[in-house]
Design an enzyme around this catalytic site. Structure first.
Site, PDB file in Angstrom:
ATOM      1  N   LEU A 149       9.623  -6.644  14.791  1.00  0.00           N
ATOM      2  CA  LEU A 149      10.731  -7.576  14.565  1.00  0.00           C
ATOM      3  C   LEU A 149      10.192  -8.960  14.212  1.00  0.00           C
ATOM      4  O   LEU A 149      10.487  -9.954  14.868  1.00  0.00           O
ATOM      5  CB  LEU A 149      11.647  -7.648  15.793  1.00  0.00           C
ATOM      6  CG  LEU A 149      13.077  -8.105  15.514  1.00  0.00           C
ATOM      7  CD1 LEU A 149      13.795  -7.098  14.618  1.00  0.00           C
ATOM      8  CD2 LEU A 149      13.855  -8.294  16.804  1.00  0.00           C
ATOM      9  N   GLY A 150       9.384  -8.996  13.140  1.00  0.00           N
ATOM     10  CA  GLY A 150       8.971 -10.266  12.569  1.00  0.00           C
ATOM     11  C   GLY A 150       9.994 -10.717  11.552  1.00  0.00           C
ATOM     12  O   GLY A 150      11.182 -10.373  11.637  1.00  0.00           O
ATOM     13  N   ARG A 173       5.560  -6.022  19.783  1.00  0.00           N
ATOM     14  CA  ARG A 173       4.498  -6.251  20.759  1.00  0.00           C
ATOM     15  C   ARG A 173       5.022  -6.955  21.997  1.00  0.00           C
ATOM     16  O   ARG A 173       4.554  -6.721  23.105  1.00  0.00           O
ATOM     17  CB  ARG A 173       3.368  -7.070  20.123  1.00  0.00           C
ATOM     18  CG  ARG A 173       2.479  -6.284  19.179  1.00  0.00           C
ATOM     19  CD  ARG A 173       1.419  -7.163  18.546  1.00  0.00           C
ATOM     20  NE  ARG A 173       2.010  -8.208  17.736  1.00  0.00           N
ATOM     21  CZ  ARG A 173       1.319  -9.145  17.088  1.00  0.00           C
ATOM     22  NH1 ARG A 173       0.001  -9.162  17.194  1.00  0.00           N
ATOM     23  NH2 ARG A 173       1.924 -10.041  16.345  1.00  0.00           N
ATOM     24  N   ARG A 230       3.005  -0.604   6.213  1.00  0.00           N
ATOM     25  CA  ARG A 230       1.705  -0.088   5.832  1.00  0.00           C
ATOM     26  C   ARG A 230       1.663   1.389   6.185  1.00  0.00           C
ATOM     27  O   ARG A 230       2.150   1.809   7.241  1.00  0.00           O
ATOM     28  CB  ARG A 230       0.576  -0.836   6.560  1.00  0.00           C
ATOM     29  CG  ARG A 230       0.347  -2.258   6.065  1.00  0.00           C
ATOM     30  CD  ARG A 230      -0.202  -2.280   4.654  1.00  0.00           C
ATOM     31  NE  ARG A 230      -0.554  -3.631   4.218  1.00  0.00           N
ATOM     32  CZ  ARG A 230       0.255  -4.417   3.513  1.00  0.00           C
ATOM     33  NH1 ARG A 230       1.474  -3.990   3.186  1.00  0.00           N
ATOM     34  NH2 ARG A 230      -0.142  -5.622   3.144  1.00  0.00           N
ATOM     35  N   GLU A 259      -3.516   4.251  -2.041  1.00  0.00           N
ATOM     36  CA  GLU A 259      -2.790   3.852  -3.256  1.00  0.00           C
ATOM     37  C   GLU A 259      -3.763   3.615  -4.410  1.00  0.00           C
ATOM     38  O   GLU A 259      -4.848   3.075  -4.202  1.00  0.00           O
ATOM     39  CB  GLU A 259      -1.992   2.575  -2.974  1.00  0.00           C
ATOM     40  CG  GLU A 259      -0.925   2.774  -1.913  1.00  0.00           C
ATOM     41  CD  GLU A 259      -0.193   1.488  -1.556  1.00  0.00           C
ATOM     42  OE1 GLU A 259      -0.457   0.438  -2.175  1.00  0.00           O
ATOM     43  OE2 GLU A 259       0.662   1.526  -0.644  1.00  0.00           O
ATOM     44  N   HIS A 277       4.954   0.869  -3.842  1.00  0.00           N
ATOM     45  CA  HIS A 277       4.586  -0.360  -3.135  1.00  0.00           C
ATOM     46  C   HIS A 277       5.133  -1.604  -3.860  1.00  0.00           C
ATOM     47  O   HIS A 277       4.377  -2.504  -4.251  1.00  0.00           O
ATOM     48  CB  HIS A 277       3.073  -0.476  -2.969  1.00  0.00           C
ATOM     49  CG  HIS A 277       2.685  -1.379  -1.829  1.00  0.00           C
ATOM     50  ND1 HIS A 277       1.506  -1.247  -1.146  1.00  0.00           N
ATOM     51  CD2 HIS A 277       3.338  -2.424  -1.251  1.00  0.00           C
ATOM     52  CE1 HIS A 277       1.422  -2.184  -0.206  1.00  0.00           C
ATOM     53  NE2 HIS A 277       2.526  -2.915  -0.252  1.00  0.00           N
ATOM     54  N   VAL A 278       6.435  -1.626  -4.027  1.00  0.00           N
ATOM     55  CA  VAL A 278       7.082  -2.713  -4.764  1.00  0.00           C
ATOM     56  C   VAL A 278       8.098  -3.483  -3.921  1.00  0.00           C
ATOM     57  O   VAL A 278       8.804  -4.343  -4.441  1.00  0.00           O
ATOM     58  CB  VAL A 278       7.777  -2.176  -6.035  1.00  0.00           C
ATOM     59  CG1 VAL A 278       6.742  -1.665  -7.031  1.00  0.00           C
ATOM     60  CG2 VAL A 278       8.788  -1.072  -5.700  1.00  0.00           C
TER      61      VAL A 278
END
Length: 316
Positions: A149-150, A173, A230, A259, A277-278
């Site tokens: 939850l950034g 975290r 990621r 990738e 990865h866009v």
């Protein structure tokens, strides 16, 4: 003489004049061969490197750049940047956490909608002249779980809660007392509570394989997974197995382990949506990202505090 920046990122060329107008000399090296050649040829003049998390910068490369002072990372992730080597050599490192949060959150919701409503297969069917009537779940009233939850996770949570009337839980975290969402103490607990689970946590050793067989089984046969963070956060082998065996309903992925290579096992599955990865790429996000890089570079070479410095480990 202008300060020289080695640019390893391949997606920001249209916005590099922002850095040039700020007085920086740029060396573009987006391929591995060009990168190695640039480091060998221009080592004596490179004082800054612009990279992104998966591209990184190794300790050996830092050692080959005797005048390197600062590494600027596009986006939040910095998993392939050798932070210990940077600390040992006194090299500052910055990132762009939060700059592209809106774009990534938009893409996460687009993937979720495409996956849950089965948009790619419906589109393909219509193009073939077919007219299938497929019953698919809706999002309203469902439970959205967010791993991390950034800035990106918060943007996703707001879209889910306010835009689609979903209840939201998260694992982080640390518990956050400043949000109205439910905290789950483990990724597995979060998966068990979720109809839709979106991975939005940074990569690196601390988050590797947080989504494993246990978490996927907890998500269950009616649960959907979206990863715009990621690939390393999700155990790819276990994910493929869960998808093949329909132990989860489906997955939408914007990130992959190697990738641009994507496992054939993922490509052949009908319950998977894939993008290259866009998620973080939009004109607004890219411009803001490059502008932040410029501000960090100007601050560094003026001897002023950096805007978004990364905390580095103690020198070894």
């Amino acid at each position: 003489m202008p300060n020289t920046v080695l640019v390893l990122v391949e997606t920001i060329n249209d916005y590099l004049p922002i850095l040039e107008h700020s007085g920086f000399h740029l060396i573009l090296a987006p391929t591995p061969a060009e990168r190695a050649q640039a480091i060998q040829t221009h080592a004596g003049q490179i004082r800054a490197v612009l990279t992104r998390g998966p591209l990184g910068l190794t300790g050996e490369e830092m050692a080959a750049l005797p005048h390197l002072e600062i590494i600027c990372v596009i986006g939040a992730g910095h998993e392939q940047v050798d932070l210990q080597a940077a600390s040992n050599r006194g090299i500052a490192v910055t990132n762009g956490a939060g700059v592209n949060a809106s774009s990534v959150a938009d893409h996460a919701m687009a993937l979720l909608l495409a996956l849950v409503r089965d948009i790619p297969r419906a589109d393909a069917a219509v193009r073939r002249g077919e007219w299938p009537k497929i019953m698919r779940p809706s999002l309203a009233g469902k439970h959205l779980g967010i791993l991390g939850l950034g800035a990106v996770g918060m943007a996703i949570a707001q879209r889910g809660a306010k835009g689609f009337e979903m209840s939201v839980s998260y694992h982080n975290r640390q518990h956050r007392s400043d949000v109205p969402y439910d905290f789950c103490s483990t990724p597995t607990e979060l998966a068990r509570a979720s109809d839709f689970l979106i991975v939005a946590t940074p990569g690196g050793l601390g988050t590797r394989n947080l989504i494993n067989k246990q978490a996927l089984d907890a998500l269950g046969p009616n649960g959907f997974l979206v990863n715009i963070a990621r690939a390393s956060v999700v155990n790819t082998g276990e994910l493929i197995s869960a998808l093949e065996q329909r132990r989860i309903a489906g997955a939408a992925l914007d990130v992959f382990d190697d990738e641009p290579l994507v496992p054939e096992a993922l490509k052949v599955l009908s319950n998977v949506v894939l993008t290259p990865h866009v998620a973080g790429l939009s004109p607004q996000a890219t411009q803001a990202t490059v502008e932040l890089v410029g501000k960090n570079l100007l601050a560094h070479f003026a001897g002023q505090p950096l805007l978004t410095p990364l905390a580095l480990p103690a020198k070894a």
